[in-house]
Scaffold this motif. Structure first.
Motif: not given
Length: 234
Positions: A206-222
């Motif tokens: 699975c992949a998880r994201w910090p709950g306090t940083a939900t406003s930060l959005h990134t993309n996949v990197v090929l």
């Protein structure tokens, strides 16, 4: 390995009258405190994270190359900063690794014990001071319960099984890129050091994201892969 993005943030804070400490590219406590003070002044959520709104306010009327569309991921910057950190073979321990556990009040016997979870805990815990860590952050599979679920993307916490799915053993690190068959992971205890390594997508949990940083959005990197896959990170 000091981050140019962090330096730009530190300089912008200093220019606006907030003290981030030394302009050293390291996301430390003084920089986090200065960001929070700036956010409070601007009427923004004082979370210590430079997301799009904070970036727009901080770099207004600035010629800085820092972009709100490519937000700073402080935990990932800390991981990058630590690349090359190695455990000490034999009876001695690397004091840097031991200090990660001490700073987070985690009992840790020595760097011959798998430390991928400790590395992730350090990077997250020291840069996102309000973030709740797993109850046993040394257990790689414990990170399956961390934060919020996300898709694999830059900076995400990535959890994998090790030896077998039923073993309960695993590995955890940060997403750095991918190809069709594997994810590139920036993690600790990879060949006994902090480095980049490719792990098969078949082992992905699975992949998880910090709950306090939900406003930060990134993309996949090929990326193009020119090396084999890791089979055992212990």
């Amino acid at each position: 390995m000091a981050s140019n993005a962090v330096k730009q943030i530190q300089q912008a804070l200093k220019n606006k009258g907030f003290d981030p400490g030394a302009i050293d590219g390291i996301w430390g406590r003084k920089t986090i405190a200065a960001v929070k003070q700036f956010q409070q002044q601007q009427g923004l959520e004082a979370d210590g994270i430079v997301g799009p709104k904070t970036s727009a306010a901080l770099f207004s009327n600035s010629t800085s190359t820092f972009s709100a569309t490519n937000p700073l991921l402080p935990w990932f910057e800390e991981a990058r900063h630590l690349m090359g950190t190695k455990e000490v073979l034999g009876d001695k321990n690397n004091p840097v690794i031991m200090d990660w556990a001490k700073d987070l009040d985690i009992h840790y016997a020595g760097d011959d014990v798998p430390w991928c979870g400790l590395f992730v805990a350090h990077c997250v815990g020291t840069t996102l001071q309000q973030e709740v860590l797993p109850g046993n952050p040394l257990g790689a599979r414990q990170w399956e319960k961390f934060g919020t679920a996300t898709t694999p993307r830059l900076g995400a916490i990535m959890v994998f099984w090790r030896e077998s799915l039923a073993s309960g053993k695993g590995h955890v690190g940060f997403y750095a890129g991918e190809d069709d068959e594997a994810y590139q992971i920036l993690g600790g205890n990879q060949s006994d050091e902090v480095c980049l390594m490719w792990l098969s997508k078949d082992r992905f949990r699975c992949a998880r994201w910090p709950g306090t940083a939900t406003s930060l959005h990134t993309n996949v990197v090929l990326k193009d892969r020119d090396e084999g896959l890791s089979v055992n990170e212990a």
